[in-house]
Motif scaffolding. Structure first.
Motif, mmCIF file in Angstrom:
data_model
loop_
_atom_site.group_PDB
_atom_site.id
_atom_site.type_symbol
_atom_site.label_atom_id
_atom_site.label_comp_id
_atom_site.label_asym_id
_atom_site.label_seq_id
_atom_site.Cartn_x
_atom_site.Cartn_y
_atom_site.Cartn_z
ATOM 1 N N THR A 90 -11.994 13.166 -72.116
ATOM 2 C CA THR A 90 -13.071 12.399 -71.487
ATOM 3 C C THR A 90 -12.536 11.620 -70.286
ATOM 4 O O THR A 90 -13.167 11.588 -69.217
ATOM 5 C CB THR A 90 -13.708 11.430 -72.494
ATOM 6 N N LEU A 91 -11.373 10.989 -70.433
ATOM 7 C CA LEU A 91 -10.829 10.216 -69.317
ATOM 8 C C LEU A 91 -10.334 11.131 -68.195
ATOM 9 O O LEU A 91 -10.450 10.770 -67.016
ATOM 10 C CB LEU A 91 -9.715 9.295 -69.807
ATOM 11 N N LYS A 92 -9.819 12.286 -68.529
ATOM 12 C CA LYS A 92 -9.493 13.254 -67.477
ATOM 13 C C LYS A 92 -10.768 13.655 -66.737
ATOM 14 O O LYS A 92 -10.800 13.749 -65.507
ATOM 15 C CB LYS A 92 -8.835 14.496 -68.069
ATOM 16 N N GLY A 93 -11.825 13.896 -67.509
ATOM 17 C CA GLY A 93 -13.106 14.246 -66.896
ATOM 18 C C GLY A 93 -13.661 13.121 -66.041
ATOM 19 O O GLY A 93 -14.331 13.371 -65.031
ATOM 20 N N THR A 94 -13.373 11.877 -66.421
ATOM 21 C CA THR A 94 -13.818 10.731 -65.628
ATOM 22 C C THR A 94 -13.127 10.717 -64.274
ATOM 23 O O THR A 94 -13.741 10.395 -63.244
ATOM 24 C CB THR A 94 -13.534 9.426 -66.392
ATOM 25 N N ILE A 95 -11.850 11.060 -64.249
ATOM 26 C CA ILE A 95 -11.136 11.185 -62.978
ATOM 27 C C ILE A 95 -11.784 12.268 -62.122
ATOM 28 O O ILE A 95 -12.052 12.062 -60.932
ATOM 29 C CB ILE A 95 -9.649 11.490 -63.231
ATOM 30 N N VAL A 96 -12.053 13.412 -62.715
ATOM 31 C CA VAL A 96 -12.686 14.512 -61.979
ATOM 32 C C VAL A 96 -14.057 14.094 -61.457
ATOM 33 O O VAL A 96 -14.393 14.330 -60.285
ATOM 34 C CB VAL A 96 -12.823 15.755 -62.888
ATOM 35 N N LEU A 97 -14.852 13.468 -62.306
ATOM 36 C CA LEU A 97 -16.195 13.064 -61.918
ATOM 37 C C LEU A 97 -16.169 12.142 -60.710
ATOM 38 O O LEU A 97 -16.951 12.311 -59.764
ATOM 39 C CB LEU A 97 -16.871 12.372 -63.101
ATOM 40 N N HIS A 98 -15.259 11.185 -60.707
ATOM 41 C CA HIS A 98 -15.223 10.237 -59.591
ATOM 42 C C HIS A 98 -14.555 10.830 -58.357
ATOM 43 O O HIS A 98 -14.762 10.331 -57.243
ATOM 44 C CB HIS A 98 -14.557 8.932 -60.033
ATOM 45 N N PHE A 99 -13.794 11.879 -58.527
ATOM 46 C CA PHE A 99 -13.305 12.628 -57.372
ATOM 47 C C PHE A 99 -14.464 13.368 -56.695
ATOM 48 O O PHE A 99 -14.602 13.356 -55.472
ATOM 49 C CB PHE A 99 -12.238 13.630 -57.815
ATOM 50 N N ILE A 100 -15.306 13.995 -57.506
ATOM 51 C CA ILE A 100 -16.418 14.799 -56.994
ATOM 52 C C ILE A 100 -17.533 13.930 -56.439
ATOM 53 O O ILE A 100 -18.146 14.257 -55.413
ATOM 54 C CB ILE A 100 -16.986 15.695 -58.119
ATOM 55 N N ARG A 101 -17.784 12.809 -57.083
ATOM 56 C CA ARG A 101 -18.968 12.009 -56.777
ATOM 57 C C ARG A 101 -18.661 10.884 -55.788
ATOM 58 O O ARG A 101 -19.300 9.843 -55.807
ATOM 59 C CB ARG A 101 -19.538 11.453 -58.084
ATOM 60 N N ARG A 102 -17.704 11.116 -54.911
ATOM 61 C CA ARG A 102 -17.368 10.111 -53.909
ATOM 62 C C ARG A 102 -18.319 10.175 -52.724
ATOM 63 O O ARG A 102 -18.818 11.239 -52.354
ATOM 64 C CB ARG A 102 -15.941 10.321 -53.403
#
Length: 274
Positions: A90-102
């Protein structure tokens, strides 16, 4: 776009809560004017129509990460994160999500859209059309580009998730309070920090609270971040922010506040009025 959510947070509310009081108030620091004021977290870190085509589908795509994030952060606080592999993902996915949603991602897409529109409507072989026809054509054209952006975002997210699944998760506890800029994630390749393709980056780091930062690394790890390293990361948050940084009210007198506005103005011209 009828019925689609228009107000879309680019930073998860679960992260913003980590920088807020129990009544969800935080300090929003406007780097453009050197001013700060208390705001409810619902009123910050969002953009209208970040995903303008099938926004509900985008929210469903990363909904599992958003839904599991509060529990994963609780496990982090309790020192039990690595006991639950699902929360690590989940926390890895959180990093990905905030990379994409910048905001940076959206700004680049908007620049491309403006460029394509200009090239298309200034073609010398384009027949003369009425204003009404041009308006209809623009509406169709923008719809096509919005659909393409949504699909590209989906593909980027899924590819980055697959890449992140192969990495470890680093948990860093900061000796002094962390700052959350509106770009949130710091992505670097060597000495370059900014818009770096996900798979090419050497580091992805994301503050997930006043004292915690997570990052992708070669293996799972836990460590303490010295005060000077934390100050440098806070400075990087200022440099990468588009316009705002978010701070817990108890940290509003942190030393970085004194030079954050000057740091911002080193890379952007001052604005004379709001």
């Amino acid at each position: 776009m009828d019925g689609e959510p228009r107000k879309q947070h680019v930073i998860s509310k679960a992260l913003l809560r980590r920088f807020s009081t129990p009544d969800e108030e935080l300090i929003s620091y406007d780097l453009r004017y050197g001013k700060s004021r208390p705001r409810n977290l619902s009123a910050v870190a969002y953009q209208l129509d970040f995903v303008a085509f099938e926004a509900h589908a985008a929210e469903r795509l990363w909904g599992q990460v958003e839904d599991d994030l509060p529990r994963a952060l609780n496990a982090l606080d309790n020192g039990q994160l690595f006991e639950t592999p699902g929360f690590v993902e989940t926390l890895k996915g959180t990093i990905v999500l905030h990379f994409i949603r910048r905001q940076m991602v959206k700004d680049l897409a908007n620049e491309r859209q403006a460029f394509v529109r200009e090239k298309f409507f200034t073609r010398p072989d384009l027949p003369t059309i009425t204003d009404e026809m041009k308006s209809d054509l623009l509406e169709w054209f923008d719809g096509q580009l919005a659909e393409a952006f949504s699909e590209n975002l989906r593909e980027m997210y899924l590819r980055a998730l697959a890449d992140a699944a192969q990495a470890g998760l680093e948990i860093w506890t900061a000796e002094i309070p962390l700052v959350l800029g509106d770009a949130a994630i710091l992505t670097s390749k060597g000495s370059e920090i900014g818009f770096v393709p996900f798979i090419e980056a050497g580091s992805h780091a994301l503050p997930v609270g006043r004292r915690h930062l997570i990052a992708l690394g070669p293996k799972n790890a836990v460590g303490t971040m010295p005060a000077e390293k934390t100050r440098e990361l806070n400075r990087q948050q200022m440099r990468q922010a588009k316009s705002h940084a978010f701070i817990h009210p108890d940290d509003n007198r942190s030393p970085f506040i004194n030079d954050a506005h000057a740091e911002y103005l080193r890379r952007r011209p001052p604005l004379v009025s709001e």
